[in-house]
Design a protein around this motif. Structure first.
Motif, PDB file in Angstrom:
ATOM      1  N   HIS A 213       0.807  -1.236   0.000  1.00 37.17           N
ATOM      2  CA  HIS A 213       0.000   0.000   0.000  1.00 37.17           C
ATOM      3  C   HIS A 213       0.835   1.279   0.000  1.00 37.17           C
ATOM      4  O   HIS A 213       0.350   2.327   0.423  1.00 37.17           O
ATOM      5  CB  HIS A 213      -0.961   0.020   1.193  1.00 37.17           C
ATOM      6  N   VAL A 214       2.079   1.193  -0.470  1.00 39.13           N
ATOM      7  CA  VAL A 214       2.902   2.396  -0.616  1.00 39.13           C
ATOM      8  C   VAL A 214       2.832   2.855  -2.061  1.00 39.13           C
ATOM      9  O   VAL A 214       3.214   2.124  -2.977  1.00 39.13           O
ATOM     10  CB  VAL A 214       4.360   2.146  -0.189  1.00 39.13           C
ATOM     11  N   ASN A 215       2.345   4.061  -2.265  1.00 47.65           N
ATOM     12  CA  ASN A 215       2.135   4.585  -3.607  1.00 47.65           C
ATOM     13  C   ASN A 215       3.373   5.296  -4.152  1.00 47.65           C
ATOM     14  O   ASN A 215       3.680   5.195  -5.339  1.00 47.65           O
ATOM     15  CB  ASN A 215       0.948   5.563  -3.598  1.00 47.65           C
ATOM     16  N   GLU A 216       4.099   6.014  -3.274  1.00 49.68           N
ATOM     17  CA  GLU A 216       5.276   6.754  -3.709  1.00 49.68           C
ATOM     18  C   GLU A 216       6.234   6.926  -2.541  1.00 49.68           C
ATOM     19  O   GLU A 216       5.803   7.103  -1.397  1.00 49.68           O
ATOM     20  CB  GLU A 216       4.880   8.133  -4.256  1.00 49.68           C
ATOM     21  N   VAL A 217       7.523   6.878  -2.852  1.00 47.19           N
ATOM     22  CA  VAL A 217       8.581   7.126  -1.866  1.00 47.19           C
ATOM     23  C   VAL A 217       9.412   8.297  -2.369  1.00 47.19           C
ATOM     24  O   VAL A 217       9.802   8.334  -3.535  1.00 47.19           O
ATOM     25  CB  VAL A 217       9.484   5.893  -1.681  1.00 47.19           C
ATOM     26  N   ARG A 218       9.677   9.269  -1.483  1.00 48.50           N
ATOM     27  CA  ARG A 218      10.442  10.455  -1.856  1.00 48.50           C
ATOM     28  C   ARG A 218      11.484  10.751  -0.787  1.00 48.50           C
ATOM     29  O   ARG A 218      11.280  10.426   0.388  1.00 48.50           O
ATOM     30  CB  ARG A 218       9.530  11.684  -1.965  1.00 48.50           C
ATOM     31  N   GLY A 219      12.562  11.417  -1.202  1.00 46.25           N
ATOM     32  CA  GLY A 219      13.485  11.914  -0.195  1.00 46.25           C
ATOM     33  C   GLY A 219      14.929  11.915  -0.613  1.00 46.25           C
ATOM     34  O   GLY A 219      15.294  11.469  -1.712  1.00 46.25           O
ATOM     35  N   LEU A 220      15.753  12.428   0.265  1.00 44.32           N
ATOM     36  CA  LEU A 220      17.204  12.458   0.128  1.00 44.32           C
ATOM     37  C   LEU A 220      17.793  12.154   1.501  1.00 44.32           C
ATOM     38  O   LEU A 220      17.307  12.659   2.514  1.00 44.32           O
ATOM     39  CB  LEU A 220      17.692  13.829  -0.337  1.00 44.32           C
ATOM     40  N   GLY A 221      18.824  11.340   1.540  1.00 41.94           N
ATOM     41  CA  GLY A 221      19.445  11.012   2.811  1.00 41.94           C
ATOM     42  C   GLY A 221      18.426  10.454   3.789  1.00 41.94           C
ATOM     43  O   GLY A 221      17.630   9.571   3.448  1.00 41.94           O
ATOM     44  N   LEU A 222      18.436  10.985   5.017  1.00 42.69           N
ATOM     45  CA  LEU A 222      17.493  10.518   6.029  1.00 42.69           C
ATOM     46  C   LEU A 222      16.359  11.522   6.233  1.00 42.69           C
ATOM     47  O   LEU A 222      15.891  11.760   7.339  1.00 42.69           O
ATOM     48  CB  LEU A 222      18.239  10.249   7.343  1.00 42.69           C
ATOM     49  N   MET A 223      15.905  12.087   5.126  1.00 45.86           N
ATOM     50  CA  MET A 223      14.715  12.935   5.071  1.00 45.86           C
ATOM     51  C   MET A 223      13.801  12.311   4.018  1.00 45.86           C
ATOM     52  O   MET A 223      13.916  12.592   2.817  1.00 45.86           O
ATOM     53  CB  MET A 223      15.089  14.368   4.691  1.00 45.86           C
ATOM     54  N   ASN A 224      12.907  11.431   4.468  1.00 47.60           N
ATOM     55  CA  ASN A 224      12.126  10.621   3.544  1.00 47.60           C
ATOM     56  C   ASN A 224      10.636  10.666   3.853  1.00 47.60           C
ATOM     57  O   ASN A 224      10.232  10.881   4.998  1.00 47.60           O
ATOM     58  CB  ASN A 224      12.616   9.170   3.574  1.00 47.60           C
ATOM     59  N   GLY A 225       9.831  10.464   2.824  1.00 48.45           N
ATOM     60  CA  GLY A 225       8.387  10.451   2.989  1.00 48.45           C
ATOM     61  C   GLY A 225       7.756   9.428   2.068  1.00 48.45           C
ATOM     62  O   GLY A 225       8.323   9.075   1.021  1.00 48.45           O
ATOM     63  N   ILE A 226       6.587   8.925   2.456  1.00 49.98           N
ATOM     64  CA  ILE A 226       5.838   8.011   1.597  1.00 49.98           C
ATOM     65  C   ILE A 226       4.378   8.440   1.537  1.00 49.98           C
ATOM     66  O   ILE A 226       3.834   8.976   2.501  1.00 49.98           O
ATOM     67  CB  ILE A 226       5.920   6.544   2.084  1.00 49.98           C
ATOM     68  N   ASP A 227       3.780   8.228   0.385  1.00 49.59           N
ATOM     69  CA  ASP A 227       2.337   8.387   0.220  1.00 49.59           C
ATOM     70  C   ASP A 227       1.710   7.013   0.162  1.00 49.59           C
ATOM     71  O   ASP A 227       2.241   6.095  -0.493  1.00 49.59           O
ATOM     72  CB  ASP A 227       2.012   9.151  -1.065  1.00 49.59           C
TER      73      ASP A 227
ATOM     74  N   THR B 256      -1.612   4.334  -0.477  1.00 48.11           N
ATOM     75  CA  THR B 256      -2.789   4.153  -1.320  1.00 48.11           C
ATOM     76  C   THR B 256      -4.050   4.229  -0.470  1.00 48.11           C
ATOM     77  O   THR B 256      -4.001   4.185   0.770  1.00 48.11           O
ATOM     78  CB  THR B 256      -2.748   2.791  -2.032  1.00 48.11           C
ATOM     79  N   HIS B 257      -5.203   4.324  -1.125  1.00 46.76           N
ATOM     80  CA  HIS B 257      -6.454   4.458  -0.371  1.00 46.76           C
ATOM     81  C   HIS B 257      -6.818   3.187   0.377  1.00 46.76           C
ATOM     82  O   HIS B 257      -7.672   3.198   1.269  1.00 46.76           O
ATOM     83  CB  HIS B 257      -7.594   4.878  -1.310  1.00 46.76           C
ATOM     84  N   GLU B 258      -6.188   2.056   0.019  1.00 46.97           N
ATOM     85  CA  GLU B 258      -6.474   0.808   0.745  1.00 46.97           C
ATOM     86  C   GLU B 258      -5.819   0.765   2.121  1.00 46.97           C
ATOM     87  O   GLU B 258      -6.237  -0.019   2.991  1.00 46.97           O
ATOM     88  CB  GLU B 258      -5.996  -0.418  -0.065  1.00 46.97           C
ATOM     89  N   ALA B 259      -4.811   1.579   2.331  1.00 50.73           N
ATOM     90  CA  ALA B 259      -4.074   1.575   3.599  1.00 50.73           C
ATOM     91  C   ALA B 259      -4.850   2.319   4.676  1.00 50.73           C
ATOM     92  O   ALA B 259      -5.686   3.176   4.376  1.00 50.73           O
ATOM     93  CB  ALA B 259      -2.709   2.218   3.408  1.00 50.73           C
ATOM     94  N   PRO B 260      -4.579   2.030   5.932  1.00 54.06           N
ATOM     95  CA  PRO B 260      -5.147   2.861   7.013  1.00 54.06           C
ATOM     96  C   PRO B 260      -4.671   4.294   6.861  1.00 54.06           C
ATOM     97  O   PRO B 260      -3.652   4.562   6.226  1.00 54.06           O
ATOM     98  CB  PRO B 260      -4.591   2.213   8.288  1.00 54.06           C
ATOM     99  N   ALA B 261      -5.387   5.237   7.446  1.00 50.00           N
ATOM    100  CA  ALA B 261      -4.981   6.636   7.403  1.00 50.00           C
ATOM    101  C   ALA B 261      -3.637   6.805   8.103  1.00 50.00           C
ATOM    102  O   ALA B 261      -3.350   6.138   9.104  1.00 50.00           O
ATOM    103  CB  ALA B 261      -6.029   7.515   8.055  1.00 50.00           C
ATOM    104  N   ALA B 262      -2.817   7.713   7.590  1.00 48.66           N
ATOM    105  CA  ALA B 262      -1.482   7.919   8.161  1.00 48.66           C
ATOM    106  C   ALA B 262      -1.524   8.256   9.655  1.00 48.66           C
ATOM    107  O   ALA B 262      -0.729   7.715  10.435  1.00 48.66           O
ATOM    108  CB  ALA B 262      -0.737   8.986   7.370  1.00 48.66           C
TER     109      ALA B 262
END
Length: 413
Positions: free
Chosen positions: A343-357, A359-365
């Protein structure tokens, strides 16, 4: 004091500006936090990107303790130990990778937070434009004053930095805000060029995060960052990089802008600069910093004895051989492992500054953050479907493995 007692006291006596999580942290070491009942948590937020060396790094604790026993505060009317050394380290870090034949020295104003550092940058940019206008024999009142920021940016919560923060939802309740700011979309070179074509003579600076943190870790493109540098140079404006979150090796290099082959004119920083001790800084090239004269700006607590002792240890440790490579390697490993989660739609970041979006099937963040706390993870949600990861820079691949193993379960709901 128990969690229940602390919650009761804060409910009665502390302003409700934070929706705190139901845990009371009382001690920690490295990647680990412990609550009042002795439960341990693996920390992937590090005080919102603050505890660069982890919790209670021994050399930092020793330096702060020794400094507190010697001298805590004397004000900026006097010289103190470490301030010059820290400023020198910052200048060296800011020129890392600089390809100019004779790079300028950087001069630093020490503050207490990212918002204060950005306030300093805003004042300096407008004063620099005024000084240049006066030097050209033109009425100072005609100096450019407009500062361009990026949509969905975040520069602080003071009135001026909130005005610079191009998020209407955060601004509306506090109108009227200071004037003199306009925004442009992130990574839209054509929109930026149109803005300069129509208002270039009014623009004194572009203020930007090369990686937007509060919006969920969104990096700028190299084309866009270089367009900002080109257009500001062509119009005599300054390029300000807000490195409050992305600086101090968070992205693997000393500063985020160094990933984009540019050199800005002003750089702001805070968060990780003293690994948990309150500190911030605004650095500018010497030619720009010269616009400030005594009395043009100031602070009571900025650059304090304890802050400078902590910053000196923090920066010296991060500049040690192998540290930058470690951050880049573990960060790349984290992004690779996160990309393999369900359920991970996208992974972004540089070094140890990272984020993921997600999918709608996943629980809310936010629900994942709450559930993570129950299973011993300190996580952070920046939106309904976005998780942000800012662990201490000492994070290891083994720590990432624990994170991913627990997240895999949490993402299944």
């Amino acid at each position: 004091m128990t969690l229940a007692r602390e919650m009761a006291l804060e409910s009665e006596y502390v302003m409700g500006t934070f929706a705190r999580k139901p845990v009371e942290f009382v001690e920690g070491e490295g990647m680990i936090l412990r609550d009042d009942e002795g439960r341990e948590y693996l920390d992937f937020l590090s005080g919102i990107g603050v505890c660069s060396l982890g919790h209670c790094y021994p050399a930092l604790v020793e330096a702060v303790s020794e400094q507190a026993a010697k001298l805590i505060h004397v004000s900026n009317y006097y010289y103190i130990e470490h301030r010059g050394e820290v400023a020198q380290l910052l200048s060296t870090m800011l020129n890392a990778g600089n390809k100019e034949a004779h790079p300028e020295t950087w001069k630093t104003f020490f503050a207490n937070s990212g918002a204060e550092a950005n306030e300093c940058a805003i004042k300096l940019a407008r004063l620099y434009a005024r000084r240049r206008t006066e030097a050209a024999g033109i009425d100072a009142e005609l100096a450019p004053r407009l500062i361009v920021t990026l949509a969905k940016s975040f520069h602080g919560r003071t009135l001026a930095t909130l005005a610079a923060t191009a998020q209407p939802a955060k601004q509306e309740a506090f109108q009227p805000l200071p004037a003199g700011f306009t925004s442009t979309p992130i990574n839209d070179v054509e929109a930026l060029e149109r803005l300069f074509a129509t208002q270039g003579d009014r623009i004194c600076a572009v203020m930007m995060e090369v990686v937007q943190g509060e919006s969920g870790v969104h990096p700028c493109t190299e084309e866009f960052v270089q367009a900002v540098r080109r257009l500001t140079a062509e119009h005599g404006a300054l390029m300000i990089c807000d490195e409050v979150q992305s600086g101090i090796f968070r992205t693997g290099l000393p500063y985020g802008f160094q990933h984009f082959d540019v050199v800005p004119d002003i750089v702001t920083m805070a968060k990780g600069i003293a690994s948990g001790i309150v500190a911030g800084a605004c650095a500018a090239k010497t030619s720009v910093a010269a616009a400030f004269a005594p009395g043009d700006h100031g602070t009571t607590f900025g650059g304090s004895n304890i802050a400078m002792a902590a910053a000196h240890v923090t920066l010296s440790t991060l500049l040690a051989p192998g540290m930058a490579a470690h951050i880049e390697e573990v960060g790349a490993y984290m992004r690779e492992r996160l990309a393999g989660l369900p359920h991970v739609n996208e992974v972004r970041g540089l070094g140890l500054m990272n984020g993921i979006d997600l999918t709608h099937e996943a629980p809310a963040a936010p629900d994942i953050v709450a559930a993570g706390l129950e299973c011993g993870l300190v996580l952070n949600a920046t939106g309904p479907s976005t998780l942000r990861f800012l662990p201490p820079l000492i994070c290891t691949e083994a720590d990432v493995d624990v994170l991913v193993e627990k997240l895999a379960t949490l993402l299944q709901g």
